[in-house]
Design a protein around this motif. Structure first.
Motif, mmCIF file in Angstrom:
data_model
loop_
_atom_site.group_PDB
_atom_site.id
_atom_site.type_symbol
_atom_site.label_atom_id
_atom_site.label_comp_id
_atom_site.label_asym_id
_atom_site.label_seq_id
_atom_site.Cartn_x
_atom_site.Cartn_y
_atom_site.Cartn_z
ATOM 1 N N THR A 115 0.863 -1.169 0.000
ATOM 2 C CA THR A 115 0.000 0.000 0.000
ATOM 3 C C THR A 115 0.902 1.221 0.000
ATOM 4 N N ASP A 117 0.909 5.250 0.438
ATOM 5 C CA ASP A 117 0.185 6.447 0.858
ATOM 6 C C ASP A 117 0.903 7.651 0.279
ATOM 7 N N SER A 130 -4.518 6.617 -0.916
ATOM 8 C CA SER A 130 -3.858 5.378 -0.538
ATOM 9 C C SER A 130 -4.120 4.384 -1.672
ATOM 10 N N LYS A 132 -3.511 0.544 -3.236
ATOM 11 C CA LYS A 132 -3.121 -0.841 -2.977
ATOM 12 C C LYS A 132 -2.616 -1.458 -4.274
#
Length: 182
Positions: A115, A117, A130, A132
């Protein structure tokens, strides 16, 4: 004065040495696509000229692309996308800058769910996001895959009421990139 100069030079060369020692992976031919599906219309486009870089030591990541490099099956859609919606002359690029949250050693072969950010800038508007994805490492190169959604209204992309029902509220953005060690 000489001590300050020596200290400055030592710090400078230490920083330069650290920068050279970092493991960087990059590409300028990554693929990013987007997809919008409504009962009235499906809209999709592909950009095969997306740049990306990953610093495996700091886990920092950046992805950048020119908006005009998105290719649509329908040339009229492409023209409307660039001129009316994304205003690509005024806002020529989209950029993601972030940091991978997980403590992963990308120099070790394996597949890692990650992930990142960071911030996404589209149409001159920057928002926190964010994302993934997954990174597959061979030890020599990285395969980066990701998927997330974007809401045009979040980036002040105005959709005329005449076509509002033809464009999904959430646009799927997908990336697939092979990054080589630099």
């Amino acid at each position: 004065m000489k001590t300050v100069l020596k200290l400055t030079l030592i710090l400078f060369f230490t920083e330069v040495g650290n920068a050279w020692a970092q493991t960087l992976y990059g590409t300028s031919v990554g693929e990013v696509s987007f997809y919008s599906d409504t009962p009235l219309e499906t809209i999709e486009a592909l950009n095969k000229k997306s740049g990306a870089i990953i610093n495996s030591d700091s886990r920092e990541i950046a992805v950048q692309m020119r908006i005009t490099d998105f290719v649509f099956p329908n040339k009229l859609m492409q023209e409307h996308f660039n001129e009316n919606y994304l205003e690509s002359e005024k806002y020529p690029t989209a950029v993601f800058k972030g940091k991978i949250k997980e403590e992963v050693d990308l120099t070790v072969p394996g597949t890692y769910p990650v992930t990142a950010d960071g911030s996404l800038t589209i149409h001159g508007v920057t928002k926190p996001i964010s994302v993934k994805g997954k990174i597959t490492s061979t030890g020599k190169d990285l395969r980066l895959e990701f998927k997330f959604q974007v809401m045009p209204e979040d980036y002040q992309i105005e959709v005329p009421s005449l076509v509002i029902t033809k464009i999904a509220e959430n646009i799927d953005v997908t990336g697939n990139m092979l990054l080589v060690k630099r």
